[in-house]
Design an enzyme around this catalytic site. Structure first.
Site, PDB file in Angstrom:
ATOM      1  N   ASP A 112       2.654 -15.175  11.594  1.00 53.26           N
ATOM      2  CA  ASP A 112       2.484 -16.176  10.551  1.00 53.26           C
ATOM      3  C   ASP A 112       1.031 -16.659  10.628  1.00 53.26           C
ATOM      4  OD1 ASP A 112       3.239 -18.189   8.605  1.00 53.26           O
ATOM      5  OD2 ASP A 112       3.188 -19.620  10.261  1.00 53.26           O
TER       6      ASP A 112
ATOM      7  N   ASP B 196      -0.535 -20.120   8.861  1.00 52.83           N
ATOM      8  CA  ASP B 196      -0.751 -21.564   8.921  1.00 52.83           C
ATOM      9  C   ASP B 196       0.088 -22.209  10.022  1.00 52.83           C
ATOM     10  OD1 ASP B 196      -2.474 -21.450   6.707  1.00 52.83           O
ATOM     11  OD2 ASP B 196      -0.763 -21.474   5.337  1.00 52.83           O
TER      12      ASP B 196
ATOM     13  N   GLU C 138      -5.392 -37.697  30.575  1.00 51.30           N
ATOM     14  CA  GLU C 138      -5.353 -38.340  31.887  1.00 51.30           C
ATOM     15  C   GLU C 138      -6.043 -37.463  32.927  1.00 51.30           C
ATOM     16  OE1 GLU C 138      -1.625 -40.170  33.010  1.00 51.30           O
ATOM     17  OE2 GLU C 138      -0.933 -40.157  30.928  1.00 51.30           O
TER      18      GLU C 138
END
Length: 406
Positions: A17, A19, A336
């Site tokens: 695929d 998008d 983090e």
């Protein structure tokens, strides 16, 4: 490279695929719409985000025009935002995957609900992509787009491949209305829709075509929704071709994947109060204000690199997480970093610069706090060892780390 699970099934070709799978279309469309709507005195609030993923461009435009009551047609909306395609970035791992499969002469097909012209425009900005695909099929070249299997069956036919030997890699969001429409015209049993209520159109299309399907969720915290998929991965960085009988990547180095270095920085802020207190690990949290787009580009996972405190003119080894920390059930994506050095005092407010050079693993959940802590320390060991390699150590001298410029 870490050991992987045994072979799932032998794949002879790969159908991709576009998008949300290869291109970060979802992110840039939201950003462009945010800017576009201002000229009509409207504010993009993301209400259509889940509705438009997986739809054709025209269907998406219709939904936006109606929902925001815009004084323009869907066609005019598409025309106005078409120039954005030149700015769409490849998702992490996409270029690597395409080049790898092409270099090993694995037949590739690109199958998207977008019109063929739109597909050609989008991939034209990515060197070598068009030439890598033996087959390209757009939604306007078949009588029914996904979730109908027609597109994938046609791709297999053009590749001279049996559907059972095809591996589909997909992401696109399931549209219940679209699937109901398709089922009503083929099966006419509402009860069947319930069976597929957590599928995505690409998964539905691939499985209906008799193919194996790997899903890369484009929306956070959606991996549990893909019970019909044959495999769910966090990002294309985590795709292991050998699990499908395809040639393995050879670029992993001592359990790390080298990345094109990228930079991020800002003042150190107070986090959730769980680093030192709960985990015994003093992370130096960064605010995502002003860099949300950059954070969204990178899959949730564990990365490593170099950290600089510009006020001190010092550089340190660093390992960090990007993501939602499922054990703590974050509601927002956070950064983090853990600077691998024993500091005598806190450094809140200091300017922290990061150069990320490699990837270790996808984000994961843990059943116990002890298992989470153990994994974090394992990540630290991997990062410390890797950063001594010339491949990564050369980036310690990146001027960005101790630059005084904002």
């Amino acid at each position: 490279m870490s050991a992987v699970n045994p072979l799932k099934k032998l794949a002879k070709c790969v159908l991709l695929d576009l998008d949300g799978t290869l291109l970060n279309t979802d992110g840039i469309v939201s950003e462009v719409l945010r800017i576009f709507l201002v000229k009509y005195g409207k504010q993009w609030d993301g209400r259509e985000a889940k509705k438009i993923v997986g739809k054709t461009p025209f269907e998406s435009a219709v939904a936006i025009v109606e929902d925001y009551e815009l004084p323009c047609s869907a066609t005019e909306l598409i025309s106005d935002i078409t120039p954005i395609w030149c700015n769409i970035k490849a998702l992490p791992g996409a270029d690597r995957l395409i080049k790898h499969l092409r270099s090993h002469e694995v037949p590739l097909a690109l199958a998207s609900n977008s019109p063929r012209e739109s597909i050609e425009t989008k991939i034209s900005f990515h060197h070598g992509w068009k030439e890598s695909f033996s087959v390209i099929i757009g939604g306007d070249e078949v009588s029914a787009g996904k979730p109908s299997p027609e597109m994938y069956l046609e791709a297999a036919k053009r590749l001279n491949a049996e559907p059972s030997g095809c591996l589909v890699i997909e992401d696109s969001l399931f549209s219940l209305d679209l699937l109901k429409q398709w089922f009503s015209s083929t099966i006419s049993k509402d009860s069947c829709v319930c069976t597929f209520c957590y599928l995505r159109p690409g998964v539905t299309a691939g499985k209906a075509a008799g193919m194996e399907v790997v899903v890369v969720p484009s929306l956070p915290k959606q991996s549990n929704s893909f019970t019909a998929a044959d495999e769910v991965i966090n990002s294309l960085l985590d795709f292991r071709p050998e699990k499908w009988g395809l040639p393995p990547f050879q670029d992993w180095v001592e359990d790390t994947l080298p990345l094109t270095p990228w930079h991020i920085g800002g003042p150190v802020i107070k986090g959730f109060g769980r680093g030192s207190k709960v985990l015994g690990i003093p992370t130096a949290n960064l605010s995502t204000d002003g860099c949300a787009a950059l954070v969204s580009e990178h899959p949730a996972g564990v990365y490593f690199g170099w950290a600089g405190l510009s006020d001190r003119r010092m550089v340190y080894k660093m390992v960090m997480s990007i993501g939602w920390n499922p054990y703590f059930n974050n509601t927002e994506k956070t950064i983090e970093p853990w600077l691998l050095h024993d500091f005598d005092e806190d450094f809140y407010g200091e300017d922290l610069r990061l150069v990320i050079v490699g990837y270790i693993r996808p984000e994961a959940n843990f059943s116990t706090l002890d298992s989470l802590i153990a994994k974090i320390h394992e990540d630290r060991k991997i990062a410390e060892r890797a950063l001594d390699l010339p491949l990564y150590s050369k980036f310690k001298d990146d001027p960005y780390l101790i630059s005084s410029e904002a």
